[in-house]
Design an enzyme around this catalytic site. Sequence first.
Site, short mmCIF file in Angstrom:
data_model
loop_
_atom_site.label_atom_id
_atom_site.label_comp_id
_atom_site.label_asym_id
_atom_site.label_seq_id
_atom_site.Cartn_x
_atom_site.Cartn_y
_atom_site.Cartn_z
N GLN A 1 22.68 6.16 58.36
CA GLN A 1 22.11 6.60 59.64
C GLN A 1 23.24 6.94 60.62
OE1 GLN A 1 20.61 3.37 58.47
NE2 GLN A 1 19.15 4.57 57.33
N LYS B 1 28.22 12.39 56.37
CA LYS B 1 29.07 11.25 55.97
C LYS B 1 29.33 11.24 54.47
CE LYS B 1 26.02 8.47 57.78
NZ LYS B 1 25.17 9.45 58.49
N ASP C 1 22.78 12.06 59.82
CA ASP C 1 22.82 13.41 59.21
C ASP C 1 24.07 14.18 59.61
OD1 ASP C 1 20.14 12.94 58.21
OD2 ASP C 1 19.43 13.39 60.24
N GLY D 1 19.98 9.10 53.45
CA GLY D 1 20.28 10.04 52.38
C GLY D 1 21.62 10.70 52.55
N HIS D 2 22.44 10.70 51.51
CA HIS D 2 23.73 11.37 51.54
C HIS D 2 23.74 12.46 50.47
CE1 HIS D 2 25.66 7.51 53.38
NE2 HIS D 2 24.96 8.21 54.24
#
Length: 430
Positions: free
Chosen positions: A226, A17, A14, A41-42
């Site tokens: 991650q 990225k 988180d 998740g991005h």
Amino acid sequence: MNHNIVILGSQWGDEGKGKVVDFLTDKADAVVRFQGGHNAGHTLVIKGEVTKLRLIPSGILHEGVQSFIGNGVVVSLDALSIEMNELLERGVPVFERLSLSEACPVVLPIHVAIDEVREEALGDQKIGTTKRGIGPAYEDKIARRAIRIGDLAHPEKLKAKLKVLLDLHNFTLKNYYRSHLQFDLEETYLKLLNHAKTILPMVCDVSAKLNDIRKNKGKIIFEGAQGTLLDIDHGTYPFVTSSNTISGTVASGAGFGPCYIDAVVGITKVYTTRVGSGAYPTELFDEIGEHLGKKGCEFGTVTGRKRRTGWLDLVALRRAIEINSITSICLTKLDVLDGLKELKVCVAYELDGKEVHYPPYDNADYMRCKPVYKTFIGWSQETFNQTEYEKLPKAAHDYISFIEEFLDVPVDIISTGPERNQNVIVKSIF
């Protein structure tokens, strides 16, 4: 000049990225995911429009850029289909830009079921997984019984492999977890064949394609999922993800030799967050922690879970720098610290009366570590949307300089907002 760079999280994930990958993709020819699954998740914000990606690389929004899912990624075909359709509805030509490896293991609905009942059975000792079936899918990969993308091209072989896998997991669900959940062979098989029509035309030899780009002097971004401290080997085990999240995984997860990598960029939040259980020495439970969570919008992209928040931990960050051979840092969310009168940075741990300079590998020992802080004066000047280093407040300069000196790694990019171009570029990565 850097041609092939790895961008990964240096903390517990988180770190932002997706935004950085998206920003740098303007100068890239390809972007590659090499580990993890749709538990990552991005979030991208471009001209106010929010895009949330889970499996597909963040470079997918760029014309002329190839996106690859490498063999180290476990792929839920249901999740991939949903994500592709969301992008197609927005006019993104996914089929032209995205390819994936035939060696990717498939995440099946039965993996999700096992993940869910296992977490429930652990009770207070639960890992805090996203319950997306990632861990069980990786277990099948290591046990050499996984269904892989390439199996979709061979229906008879696929059905035989699927029967073995379902028989085992149905037995486990019924007899070990006492669950009523059972998965039908024919139903699961037909769903996979249906996905095959869409997926198989997108399959390629990712390793060969990437090395062709390399030989032609193209520029490749390898996008980590991650964060380093969630690595299955080097993280806070067992409260970790099920894949290796470090830079060395590019070789195994994308078939790209380590000597071909020119730079490793560690995306680093100016404070620290984590989701799920596990050690976290700098965690805050006061109004400062609430401030970081609220102003930093610290909720999971995939799950929506509230993230735990705390001060920047340079002890853990030192480990990340070394095991990834990080060559530069991108600091994110500097603007979240605006207005705080005082900042703290963890420079050591205290464990059983001794000063510790590396995180313990044993989570129980790590849980007993107490942070040793260095205190900085904060700043009242707003850094949001700032793009010039010289215009950042002196207190921010001091804070950033200390991080560079402590870790002996330069800060090349400073993110000052969620938008693609809200950055201070100290030095070009490419």
